[in-house]
Design a protein around this motif. Structure first.
Motif, PDB file in Angstrom:
ATOM      1  N   ILE A 240      62.597  18.303  25.183  1.00  0.00           N
ATOM      2  CA  ILE A 240      62.202  19.707  25.323  1.00  0.00           C
ATOM      3  C   ILE A 240      62.259  20.420  23.974  1.00  0.00           C
ATOM      4  O   ILE A 240      61.347  21.167  23.612  1.00  0.00           O
ATOM      5  CB  ILE A 240      63.116  20.436  26.343  1.00  0.00           C
TER       6      ILE A 240
ATOM      7  N   ASP B 200      59.023  22.201  22.687  1.00  0.00           N
ATOM      8  CA  ASP B 200      59.003  23.668  22.635  1.00  0.00           C
ATOM      9  C   ASP B 200      58.781  24.160  21.210  1.00  0.00           C
ATOM     10  O   ASP B 200      58.039  25.121  20.981  1.00  0.00           O
ATOM     11  CB  ASP B 200      60.300  24.254  23.215  1.00  0.00           C
TER      12      ASP B 200
ATOM     13  N   SER C  91      60.642  25.766  30.436  1.00  0.00           N
ATOM     14  CA  SER C  91      60.129  24.777  29.472  1.00  0.00           C
ATOM     15  C   SER C  91      59.003  23.970  30.085  1.00  0.00           C
ATOM     16  O   SER C  91      58.019  23.649  29.414  1.00  0.00           O
ATOM     17  CB  SER C  91      61.245  23.829  29.032  1.00  0.00           C
TER      18      SER C  91
END
Lengths: 337, 398
Positions: free
Chosen positions: A188, A192, B115
């Motif tokens: 992630i 991100d 996310s």
């Protein structure tokens, strides 16, 4: 006080003494593996750094149990826990900076430049965070109430099997969660940060990131393979043309054109309007396999696209595979009917 | 894109929600929200498929009409329950005072969900199988308007290999003006978390339910599947939750849960049809019904499950020579006869050792000890099956 309880207390006391040193050792070993590579320690000490992590986490449960039951804490333990709390934000910031550098440059940039692996360093962060979490939970009022309730009920004496099962379940769940959390959070963070840094990318740029030159090649074929009800012959679906030779995948980009994978090297046929010229995307040991089609084809015209510059050149006349060196290895043939 | 998201939410709240209120009026509120999406999107794609075979072209207007035809009567009949649900939702919101630890868990869970959405809203459909099959079919359906003729024109068994739940849900997005249907998978991820939490909370405390939901959301394979357009996550949502509803029904005999289980297992076969796992649930249902002498339950399951399963199965076998359900059952039975194959067993043991025992190391030995204790302990004897399943899943997904 019965004999078992006495032994248990003794083990807890010894564990509390060695716990801070174990924490220190684990951090040290995890840092070494971050600097070197995963499995470095196993080569020297025959023990993985993650085994130390696991042992220390088990020991931490005992150390915090000692704190709750004895209502006191070893000075060194307090010091290590406090230092860890101070270090956690630094670890998080360092990890984010490392991942951001990889997003800005290229994958594996940090390791190839500074010889420091973010993937291995993530275990340092996770270890620090787990220690802080256990500390936080065992200090919380609800946990103390929970422990005192168990003690008051006295059930743990008669139901030792259930508590044994509970402990094993907790242990397995902790390992399960840490393993998954490490993988997922690491993924992630990178994703991100990538999104944040490329927020204005177009569809083409995103697809190029996912597929590389293959996407540009498909756009090129779509641009030059004109006409209605056309059929395009793709390379055989075998190495090294596993991507461009996959007619189903090509068709997504070239629809409404029909795409057929070649079954052999005889690419000339009346049923096809165009034939792809593909170098091949997948690595093969035998370099002579690169480049398709390998035989001469009567053509109206041939277009070549340069993989690096994306420059397109047009050639009127038949296709000759011997021209690969001059013309490049990606292109499209419009066959002569 | 926003119009596509709104339309999907309308399907969730206009079809899924009243359906869950009708089928399981006493269901947990949070779980109901997740379930509404799963049922709404699954059943709406099935309706689109059925209506298309009755010559209703796949267009935006026709989708809206179809939605209104189904949603309005459902909302009308469930009007009271819907307003009760709204009041209940406000009450729960007002009375929700999480502790500090709960707040942390909620923020962490929120981080994973956000996310997932950030990834799916950013990246277009790019993964291999989605481009060559699931999303490609969706684009062709949206362009041509008819499923049967489009699949026949594409030609080849490849385009008939998987049922249409994910493809038609992509079509909904394209017809509503959207250009990226990936967010649907984040919705599946969110729904999985909500239903899992809701079902757990029916049995254990709020904070423990939150902890275990967070554990589920952090599973790396579940998260990575939530950001790509594969059928794996939707299948997992439908099948695993269908199995859980079945388990709860077998314990509590809440009839609504059997209906939900039948529908969810049916929708799992509308997502992927090659895996015959639904036979396990059917087999268990037959055993439970025989044991409890309630044969009506088998009829309920058959009436709800098979129309969904056969909707695709029949079309597939009529358009492309594929084995029927009967052939599937007989081939599975033939596979069962391979149980006596010693060589296959050695391979299984080798795989088990390399992938599970070796990975878990000393903890596996402790697990074996714990399993033996649970087997001989009278208080735990009735749970040892569930205990074994839990550990096997932990081992597999770690």
């Amino acid at each position: 006080m019965n004999k078992h309880k006495k032994y248990f207390r003794k083990i807890l006391t010894i564990n509390a003494k060695i716990f801070p040193y174990l924490v220190f050792l684990t951090f040290f070993f995890l840092f070494i593996e971050s600097y070197m590579y995963e499995g470095f320690l196993a080569k020297i000490l025959f023990v993985n750094a993650r085994t130390f992590l696991f042992l220390t986490l088990c020991s931490s449960v005992g150390a915090f149990m000692y704190r709750v039951s004895e209502k006191k804490e070893d000075y060194t333990t307090t010091l290590v826990i406090n230092i860890n709390q101070l270090m956690l934000p630094i670890f998080i910031a360092s990890y984010v900076i490392m991942q951001y550098s990889e997003v800005l440059h290229f994958s594996n940039y940090v390791y190839s430049t500074y010889h420091f692996g973010p993937a291995n360093f993530f275990y340092v962060l996770i270890f620090s965070a787990v220690l802080c979490s256990i500390d936080l939970v065992t200090r919380s009022a609800s946990f103390k109430i929970f422990i005192s309730r168990i003690k008051q009920s006295g059930k743990y004496r008669s139901n030792s099997a259930i508590y044994f099962l509970g402990f094993i379940t907790l242990l397995c769940l902790s390992i399960f969660t840490i393993k998954n959390l490490t993988k997922t959070l690491s993924y992630i963070t990178y994703q991100d940060l990538y999104i944040f840094n490329h927020i204005n990318d177009t569809y083409q740029e995103k697809m190029r990131r996912a597929w590389g030159f293959y996407f540009d090649y498909m756009e090129f074929v779509k641009q030059y393979a004109t006409g209605t009800n056309i059929t395009i012959l793709a390379p055989p679906q075998e190495s090294p043309w596993l991507t461009s030779g996959n007619a189903g995948l090509d068709r997504y980009f070239l629809y409404p054109a029909k795409v057929v994978s070649a079954t052999n090297d005889l690419s000339q046929g009346k049923d096809y309007d165009y034939i792809m010229i593909s170098r091949g995307e997948w690595a093969v040991a035998d370099e002579t396999r690169y480049g398709w089609p390998k035989n001469k084809i009567k053509a109206e015209r041939v277009w070549y696209i340069d993989e690096n510059t994306k420059k397109i050149t047009e050639y009127i006349g038949d296709y000759n595979p011997d021209n690969f060196a001059k013309k490049g290895v990606w292109g499209l043939i419009k066959i002569k009917k | 894109m926003i119009s596509a998201i709104i339309f999907v939410l309308l399907i969730t709240l206009g079809i899924g929600l009243p359906l869950t209120l009708w089928i399981a009026p006493k269901h947990n509120l949070v779980g109901r929200l997740g379930l509404s999406y799963l049922l709404g999107i699954g059943l709406f794609t099935l309706l689109m498929y059925g209506a298309n075979f009755l010559n209703l072209k796949l267009t935006f207007i026709n989708n809206v009409l179809l939605f209104l035809v189904v949603s309005l009567p459902l909302c009308f009949f469930q009007g009271k329950s819907l307003s009760k649900f709204r009041i209940e939702l406000i009450d729960v919101k007002k009375g929700f005072h999480p502790t500090f630890i709960e707040k942390i868990i909620l923020w962490a869970s929120g981080f994973f969900v956000v996310s997932s959405f950030a990834n799916t809203l950013y990246w277009p459909v790019y993964i291999w199988d989605a481009l060559s099959l699931y999303d490609f079919r969706a684009l062709v359906f949206a362009q041509t308007g008819f499923i049967k003729s489009a699949l026949n024109a594409l030609g080849g068994g490849f385009y008939f290999a998987y049922p249409l739940l994910t493809s038609l849900s992509h079509t909904i997005v394209y017809l509503t003006g959207g250009n990226n249907p990936q967010f649907l998978y984040s919705m599946f991820y969110l729904s999985l978390g909500l239903v899992f939490y809701g079902l757990l909370h029916e049995f254990i405390s709020r904070n423990l339910s939150l902890v275990f939901t967070l554990v589920l959301l952090t599973v790396s394979r579940v998260f990575t599947q939530s950001i790509i357009s594969y059928t794996n996550l939707p299948y997992m949502c439908y099948f695993s939750l269908g199995a859980i509803y079945f388990y709860i029904w077998s314990k509590s005999r809440t009839q609504g849960y059997l209906i939900l289980s039948s529908l969810l297992i049916g929708l799992s076969s509308w997502t992927r049809s090659s895996e015959p796992f639904w036979m396990v649930i059917l087999g268990l249902l037959i055993l439970v019904s025989i044991f409890k002498k309630k044969f009506k339950d088998i009829v309920v399951f058959i009436l709800l499950f098979f129309p969904i399963q056969l909707a695709w199965e029949n079309f597939q076998s009529s358009s492309w020579s594929k084995s029927s359900t009967v052939a599937e059952v007989s081939s599975s039975l033939a596979a069962i006869s391979g149980i006596l194959n010693v060589k296959a067993w050695l391979e299984v043991i080798n795989f088990f050792y390399k992938n599970i025992i070796y990975n878990w190391g000393a903890v596996f030995l402790l697990f074996v000890a714990a399993f033996i204790v649970s087997f001989f302990n009278k208080k735990f004897k009735k749970y040892y099956g569930m205990f074994f399943i839990t550990f096997s899943l932990l081992a597999f997904f770690s």
